[in-house]
Design an enzyme around this catalytic site. Structure first.
Site, PDB file in Angstrom:
ATOM      1  N   HIS A 231       0.862  -1.186   0.000  1.00 38.05           N
ATOM      2  CA  HIS A 231       0.000   0.000   0.000  1.00 38.05           C
ATOM      3  C   HIS A 231       0.899   1.237   0.000  1.00 38.05           C
ATOM      4  CE1 HIS A 231      -3.039   2.954   1.074  1.00 38.05           C
ATOM      5  NE2 HIS A 231      -3.972   2.018   0.974  1.00 38.05           N
ATOM      6  N   GLY A 320       5.859  22.568  10.061  1.00 36.89           N
ATOM      7  CA  GLY A 320       7.040  21.750  10.286  1.00 36.89           C
ATOM      8  C   GLY A 320       8.214  22.104   9.403  1.00 36.89           C
ATOM      9  N   PRO A 321       9.274  21.305   9.494  1.00 29.82           N
ATOM     10  CA  PRO A 321      10.502  21.586   8.736  1.00 29.82           C
ATOM     11  C   PRO A 321      10.298  21.458   7.233  1.00 29.82           C
ATOM     12  CG  PRO A 321      10.620  19.434   9.806  1.00 29.82           C
ATOM     13  CD  PRO A 321       9.395  20.093  10.333  1.00 29.82           C
ATOM     14  N   LYS A 328      11.009   9.109   9.322  1.00 26.27           N
ATOM     15  CA  LYS A 328       9.669   9.536   9.730  1.00 26.27           C
ATOM     16  C   LYS A 328       8.743   9.807   8.541  1.00 26.27           C
ATOM     17  CE  LYS A 328      11.224  11.707  14.052  1.00 26.27           C
ATOM     18  NZ  LYS A 328      11.295  12.975  14.828  1.00 26.27           N
ATOM     19  N   GLY A 329       9.292  10.383   7.486  1.00 26.60           N
ATOM     20  CA  GLY A 329       8.464  10.753   6.349  1.00 26.60           C
ATOM     21  C   GLY A 329       7.689  12.020   6.625  1.00 26.60           C
TER      22      GLY A 329
END
Length: 437
Positions: A231, A320-321, A328-329
């Site tokens: 998936h 976020g960054p 983590k992705g």
């Protein structure tokens, strides 16, 4: 004498109409939606029951006029249909043989609306409906509920999943009402439900707190670099979607989604994207996924394995960054109206043929409206047509099943019986009321 004889002859009709008027009047007076103390003062049973339903319809209609988004499209349509049925009732001809048929239809429609609202609302005559509705009904009609679906890229690491579920339990007001695991896809979906407050503060919301706790735990216990499955996914926590349920608006769930995205980006430091009603521009989930390469397997055999080889992100995140940690992705968070997921197995190893089926069944490929579909390998000799039903009231699983089956015949393959990966919206509400109250 003639007047007396006329009144005697027309007594059933007179009784019925008077009972109806009393039930209708009392239903409005005691209104607010419980409207249960109607009619029987004069003992006119038929009129009393119809008056009860009419009183409720008028209250519901008034609510819809004041705040159209208060009820779902399905409920609004059902209220209209119930109103039409009440007008079909033969008030001027109580001996009409069709009377009982109409009453039966009215009762069924009324029960369907009550089930959709998640309350046990039932006509039982004067003076009360019963303890369950007396206690739960008025509370339910003021109850604001929302749902959060969290899709995590892991199903084989049972210790990690147990830790994630323990984290959710720390927020007692939010309940996990469904968990769907698929070891072939190596993916799990959780369905969280919680009450919301009318004066909702997105910084203090049980649903957001529970979701954040689960997401934080997932990132601590799962390494995206070691993940593999059939998936597609974009990160350890692949996708989070909020859905309004009872008495909740899309904007309210959008506020919760934006707050969660901010926390994930700032606290966990994972790039986060918003979709649906959450971002100002209202972009779609699939558009974000396409830009990030979601639909293309990164290894042979139609398998997605490990994180990205590059920290570079082709699309700037909302929170976020600006670069991704390969372990983590990224996370995609949004809010939409209710979406059903329905998968149909096709018994074949011909991925090209099943991809053609998926394309032709989807709206994007000229198929069924509001349907998104893709072909995913699901074990030996099976490829699934995995579908998102964006408007399940318009196109549900049955229509998708029939269309996939038809297209499979054209491709010379066999389609099996499909399945939903979660319960329906109405079932989710009912389950929460059973476990959460």
């Amino acid at each position: 004498m003639d007047d007396f004889l006329d009144a005697t002859t027309n007594l059933p009709e007179t009784q019925m109409q008077e009972g109806y008027k009393d039930g209708y009047k009392d239903g409005l007076i005691k209104g607010k939606i419980d409207a249960y103390d109607v009619g029987l003062k004069h003992g006119f049973e038929s009129g009393e029951e119809i008056g009860f339903y009419r009183g409720l319809v008028d209250v519901w209609t008034a609510v819809i006029r004041v705040e159209p988004g208060y009820f779902s499209t399905r409920v609004r349509k059902s209220v209209e249909q119930l109103n039409e049925l009440i007008h079909e009732y033969p008030f001027m001809n109580p001996e009409d043989e069709n009377k009982d048929v109409v009453v039966g239809k009215i009762r069924l429609k009324f029960k369907a609306i009550s089930a959709t609202l998640g309350v046990k609302l039932e006509y039982k005559g004067y003076p009360k409906l019963g303890h369950t509705w007396d206690v739960l009904g008025p509370k339910m009609l003021k109850l604001m509920l929302a749902c959060c679906k969290i899709y995590i890229s892991e199903s084989r690491n049972k210790a990690a999943l147990e830790a994630i579920e323990r984290a959710a339990k720390l927020c007692s007001e939010a309940k996990i009402v469904n968990k769907f695991e698929d070891e072939t896809y190596n993916r799990v979906g959780y369905t969280l439900v919680s009450k919301l407050q009318a004066n909702l503060s997105s910084d203090s919301c049980p649903l957001k707190d529970a979701a954040l706790a689960m997401v934080t735990c997932a990132f601590k216990n799962i390494d995206f670099d070691t993940h593999s499955g059939t998936h597609p996914r974009l990160g350890v926590v692949d996708h989070i979607c909020f859905h309004p349920l009872a008495n909740t608006s899309l904007e309210q769930t959008a506020n919760v989604a934006r707050s969660l995205a901010s926390d994930v980006g700032k606290i966990i430091e994972v790039p986060t994207y918003l979709y649906g009603a959450a971002p100002e521009e209202g972009r779609t989930l699939d558009s974000i996924r396409r830009e990030l390469g979601y639909f293309s397997p990164n290894t042979q055999g139609n398998i997605w394995a490990g994180g990205s080889n590059s920290q570079y992100l082709p699309l700037a995140p909302d929170e976020g960054p600006s670069q991704a940690d390969c372990s983590k992705g990224v996370v995609v968070i949004g809010t939409t109206t209710w979406v059903d997921n329905y998968n149909v197995p096709v018994f074949s190893t011909n991925i090209s043929a099943v991809r053609r089926i998926a394309k032709r069944v989807s709206e994007r490929g000229g198929g069924l409206p509001s349907v998104q579909a893709m072909a995913l390998v699901h074990g030996e000799g099976v490829i699934e047509v995995a579908c998102n039903l964006l408007d399940p009231q318009q196109v549900g699983g049955e229509k998708v099943q029939d269309e996939v089956k038809r297209l499979a015949v054209e491709e010379g393959v066999v389609a099996g019986k499909g399945y939903f990966t979660d319960f329906s919206r109405d079932e989710i509400i009912k389950m929460f009321l059973e476990v959460g109250n």
